[in-house]
Design a protein around this motif. Structure first.
Motif, PDB file in Angstrom:
ATOM      1  N   MET A   1       0.661  -1.172   0.091  1.00 56.76           N
ATOM      2  CA  MET A   1      -0.005   0.106   0.039  1.00 56.76           C
ATOM      3  C   MET A   1       1.051   1.258  -0.017  1.00 56.76           C
ATOM      4  O   MET A   1       1.826   1.331   0.868  1.00 56.76           O
ATOM      5  CB  MET A   1      -0.902  -0.156   1.261  1.00 56.76           C
ATOM      6  CG  MET A   1      -1.771   1.200   1.335  1.00 56.76           C
ATOM      7  SD  MET A   1      -3.011   1.171   2.781  1.00 56.76           S
ATOM      8  CE  MET A   1      -3.949  -0.144   2.497  1.00 56.76           C
ATOM      9  N   THR A   2       0.659   2.256  -0.843  1.00 55.84           N
ATOM     10  CA  THR A   2       1.384   3.585  -0.827  1.00 55.84           C
ATOM     11  C   THR A   2       1.157   4.303   0.248  1.00 55.84           C
ATOM     12  O   THR A   2       0.054   4.425   0.684  1.00 55.84           O
ATOM     13  CB  THR A   2       0.846   4.308  -2.157  1.00 55.84           C
ATOM     14  OG1 THR A   2       1.193   3.498  -3.225  1.00 55.84           O
ATOM     15  CG2 THR A   2       1.840   5.618  -2.131  1.00 55.84           C
ATOM     16  N   ARG A   3       2.245   4.550   0.806  1.00 55.42           N
ATOM     17  CA  ARG A   3       1.789   5.626   2.196  1.00 55.42           C
ATOM     18  C   ARG A   3       1.200   6.902   1.762  1.00 55.42           C
ATOM     19  O   ARG A   3       1.789   7.523   1.067  1.00 55.42           O
ATOM     20  CB  ARG A   3       3.379   5.749   3.088  1.00 55.42           C
ATOM     21  CG  ARG A   3       3.221   6.361   4.346  1.00 55.42           C
ATOM     22  CD  ARG A   3       4.726   6.263   4.893  1.00 55.42           C
ATOM     23  NE  ARG A   3       4.581   7.043   6.010  1.00 55.42           N
ATOM     24  CZ  ARG A   3       4.542   6.030   7.154  1.00 55.42           C
ATOM     25  NH1 ARG A   3       4.227   4.861   6.905  1.00 55.42           N
ATOM     26  NH2 ARG A   3       4.424   6.879   8.545  1.00 55.42           N
ATOM     27  N   PRO A   4       0.257   7.415   2.559  1.00 54.79           N
ATOM     28  CA  PRO A   4      -0.253   8.597   2.525  1.00 54.79           C
ATOM     29  C   PRO A   4       0.446   9.542   2.610  1.00 54.79           C
ATOM     30  O   PRO A   4       1.292   9.460   3.628  1.00 54.79           O
ATOM     31  CB  PRO A   4      -1.700   8.584   3.387  1.00 54.79           C
ATOM     32  CG  PRO A   4      -1.719   7.109   3.818  1.00 54.79           C
ATOM     33  CD  PRO A   4      -0.408   6.274   3.579  1.00 54.79           C
ATOM     34  N   ARG A   5       0.332  10.716   2.041  1.00 55.05           N
ATOM     35  CA  ARG A   5       1.242  11.891   2.362  1.00 55.05           C
ATOM     36  C   ARG A   5       0.761  12.321   3.672  1.00 55.05           C
ATOM     37  O   ARG A   5      -0.168  12.284   4.050  1.00 55.05           O
ATOM     38  CB  ARG A   5       1.192  12.595   1.245  1.00 55.05           C
ATOM     39  CG  ARG A   5      -0.023  13.532   0.672  1.00 55.05           C
ATOM     40  CD  ARG A   5       0.117  14.257  -0.562  1.00 55.05           C
ATOM     41  NE  ARG A   5      -0.970  14.839  -0.859  1.00 55.05           N
ATOM     42  CZ  ARG A   5      -1.515  15.996  -0.780  1.00 55.05           C
ATOM     43  NH1 ARG A   5      -1.000  16.448   0.207  1.00 55.05           N
ATOM     44  NH2 ARG A   5      -2.602  16.290  -1.230  1.00 55.05           N
ATOM     45  N   GLN A   6       1.634  13.500   4.145  1.00 56.95           N
ATOM     46  CA  GLN A   6       1.267  14.024   5.604  1.00 56.95           C
ATOM     47  C   GLN A   6       0.148  14.870   5.096  1.00 56.95           C
ATOM     48  O   GLN A   6      -0.477  15.369   4.347  1.00 56.95           O
ATOM     49  CB  GLN A   6       2.318  14.989   5.850  1.00 56.95           C
ATOM     50  CG  GLN A   6       3.479  14.100   6.378  1.00 56.95           C
ATOM     51  CD  GLN A   6       4.637  14.859   7.006  1.00 56.95           C
ATOM     52  OE1 GLN A   6       4.971  15.904   6.224  1.00 56.95           O
ATOM     53  NE2 GLN A   6       5.488  14.371   7.762  1.00 56.95           N
ATOM     54  N   VAL A   7      -0.848  14.913   6.192  1.00 52.03           N
ATOM     55  CA  VAL A   7      -1.816  15.800   6.708  1.00 52.03           C
ATOM     56  C   VAL A   7      -1.453  16.938   7.422  1.00 52.03           C
ATOM     57  O   VAL A   7      -1.020  16.827   8.413  1.00 52.03           O
ATOM     58  CB  VAL A   7      -3.092  15.002   7.014  1.00 52.03           C
ATOM     59  CG1 VAL A   7      -4.295  15.978   7.298  1.00 52.03           C
ATOM     60  CG2 VAL A   7      -3.768  13.841   6.296  1.00 52.03           C
ATOM     61  N   LEU A   8      -1.779  18.284   7.115  1.00 49.56           N
ATOM     62  CA  LEU A   8      -1.627  19.401   7.904  1.00 49.56           C
ATOM     63  C   LEU A   8      -2.759  19.491   8.840  1.00 49.56           C
ATOM     64  O   LEU A   8      -3.861  19.931   8.287  1.00 49.56           O
ATOM     65  CB  LEU A   8      -1.122  20.516   6.803  1.00 49.56           C
ATOM     66  CG  LEU A   8       0.240  20.267   6.142  1.00 49.56           C
ATOM     67  CD1 LEU A   8       0.390  21.792   5.212  1.00 49.56           C
ATOM     68  CD2 LEU A   8       1.186  20.077   7.021  1.00 49.56           C
ATOM     69  N   LEU A   9      -2.735  19.488   9.869  1.00 48.03           N
ATOM     70  CA  LEU A   9      -3.759  19.611  10.893  1.00 48.03           C
ATOM     71  C   LEU A   9      -3.464  20.917  11.697  1.00 48.03           C
ATOM     72  O   LEU A   9      -2.482  21.621  11.761  1.00 48.03           O
ATOM     73  CB  LEU A   9      -3.746  18.618  12.043  1.00 48.03           C
ATOM     74  CG  LEU A   9      -3.690  17.210  11.420  1.00 48.03           C
ATOM     75  CD1 LEU A   9      -3.558  16.109  12.562  1.00 48.03           C
ATOM     76  CD2 LEU A   9      -5.041  17.097  10.755  1.00 48.03           C
ATOM     77  N   PRO A  10      -4.563  21.771  12.063  1.00 50.30           N
ATOM     78  CA  PRO A  10      -4.516  22.906  12.859  1.00 50.30           C
ATOM     79  C   PRO A  10      -3.658  22.831  14.216  1.00 50.30           C
ATOM     80  O   PRO A  10      -3.672  21.698  14.940  1.00 50.30           O
ATOM     81  CB  PRO A  10      -6.180  23.299  13.095  1.00 50.30           C
ATOM     82  CG  PRO A  10      -6.867  22.231  12.059  1.00 50.30           C
ATOM     83  CD  PRO A  10      -5.910  21.192  11.744  1.00 50.30           C
ATOM     84  N   ALA A  11      -2.884  23.759  14.397  1.00 47.87           N
ATOM     85  CA  ALA A  11      -2.016  23.514  15.481  1.00 47.87           C
ATOM     86  C   ALA A  11      -2.123  24.812  16.401  1.00 47.87           C
ATOM     87  O   ALA A  11      -1.254  24.894  17.288  1.00 47.87           O
ATOM     88  CB  ALA A  11      -0.494  23.583  15.000  1.00 47.87           C
ATOM     89  N   GLY A  12      -3.095  25.718  16.412  1.00 43.78           N
ATOM     90  CA  GLY A  12      -3.319  26.662  16.929  1.00 43.78           C
ATOM     91  C   GLY A  12      -2.851  28.007  16.607  1.00 43.78           C
ATOM     92  O   GLY A  12      -1.603  27.899  15.873  1.00 43.78           O
TER      93      GLY A  12
END
Length: 389
Positions: A1-12
């Motif tokens: 399975m191809t590794r999903p690329r990163q997700v940018l999450l809210p950091a405040g």
């Protein structure tokens, strides 16, 4: 399975942080043997019809195919379905007409596939203020429908009864009347005000010790008509103390979404069965844990279920009644439905940072059957809210 690329999450403070999703989901098997040590229900959510032209205060538009498919998913793992409860947005987007249709359809589906089902009986067809007689008749109407559908009844706490009852005796009289006419043993549900503020002072007192005494008196007067009680007070010590006072043969179904692993595992004096909203997103993992518990391996059971508590506490954080938003959000990310739309527009009830944290916790646990799909959907939601990916 191809590794999903990163997700940018809210950091405040308007910033973002990178999160790398899992490669693989947690692998659990469906179609396992029936549970032997505990009776376990998942309170299930409803799937809205996203294409219906409805307003937040209008009748619910339900996607019946997706709603019933999710129930088959739970049954496939051996879980019972607790239907038309607060997890299904009963009284928060789903009115009695919608709940009645949900009960009829789900009960028929349960019969077709051999699934266990219990359905909520309340008084939400009433317009307040109501009289004590109207409260009883409303309960009777719903009890008759559930029994005619072939499902077990769960006598839910009633906003109308809470508003009408003048004393603990009024609760005892109402529940006694209903229990005497119930054709099969029912589950009694004590839902705390953290789930519904209109239920404050239920059983006739804001003093929980006094309320507990009234509750137990009702059960003691009709032990043959009470299969069990569901306690949703988020107070583990109180639940343990209460279950030790139950008449023999009356079960305690924990509804404590903060302390469920320890309550289900039990102690030297007993244990709780389960009827939980958190077992909607945790269904397969919860089923696997209970089957491990069936072997007597409490340590392995806790090793599976304890790590899920952080997610549950997050979803059920105050205001607790909006936990349904996180439940439906995770169902969308997991691929159980094609959209993140809820009846009554309740998808707006939690903030983006709250949902992002729910995604991260659920992914860390391996709850998503397809982590790539979940990450893609999470990125699309973030992008709509102005978080670049």
């Amino acid at each position: 399975m191809t590794r999903p690329r990163q997700v940018l999450l809210p950091a405040g403070r308007g910033g973002t942080r990178a999160y790398t999703p899992r490669d693989e989901p947690l692998r659990v098997a469906a179609d396992g043997p029936p549970f032997t040590s505990r009776t376990v229900f998942s309170a299930a959510h409803v799937v809205a019809d996203p294409l219906a032209d409805v307003s937040p205060d209008g009748p619910a538009a339900v996607d019946w195919d997706a709603t019933l498919a999710f129930r088959r998913h739970l049954w496939s793992h051996g879980l019972g379905v607790a239907e038309a409860m607060d997890t299904a947005q009963r009284g928060m987007g789903l009115d009695w007409a919608g709940a009645a249709e949900l009960i009829r359809r789900s009960a028929a589906e349960a019969k077709a596939v051999g699934g266990r089902i219990a359905c909520g009986v309340g008084t939400d067809q009433l317009t307040l203020p109501a009289t004590p007689t109207q409260v009883i008749r409303a309960y009777e109407e719903q009890l008759a429908l559930v029994e005619a559908a072939g499902a077990q009844a769960i006598l839910m706490a009633s906003r109308a009864l809470a508003a009408t009852a003048a004393s603990p005796d009024d609760y005892a009289e109402t529940y006694g009347h209903l229990l005497r006419q119930a054709s099969e043993p029912v589950i009694l549900h004590w839902l705390g005000p953290m789930f519904d503020p209109a239920l404050a002072g239920y059983w006739g007192s804001a003093d929980l010790d006094a309320a507990t005494d009234t509750f137990l008196e009702v059960i003691a007067a009709h032990p043959d008509k009470v299969d069990g009680i569901k306690i949703s007070l988020l107070d583990a010590d109180r639940e343990v103390a209460l279950r030790r006072r139950l008449p023999q043969g009356v079960r305690c179904y924990t509804g404590d979404d903060f302390h469920y692993p320890e309550l289900i595992a039990g102690d030297d004096h007993g244990f709780s069965h389960a009827l939980l909203g958190i077992f909607d997103p945790l269904g397969p993992l919860a089923a696997e844990a209970v089957r491990v518990l069936d072997t007597g391996d409490v340590k392995a059971f806790r090793a599976l279920l304890d790590p899920t508590v952080e997610l549950s506490r997050h979803l059920f954080q105050s205001p607790t009644r909006y936990y349904k938003t996180g439940v439906v959000f995770l169902a969308w990310l997991a691929g159980h439905q094609t959209h993140f739309t809820m009846v009554g527009g309740l998808q707006s009830a939690r903030s983006l940072p709250h949902l992002a944290r729910a995604y991260e916790l659920a992914d860390t646990l391996g709850l998503f059957p397809d982590p790539t799909l979940a990450a893609s959907r999470m990125r699309s939601l973030l992008a709509v809210h102005g978080v670049p990916q």
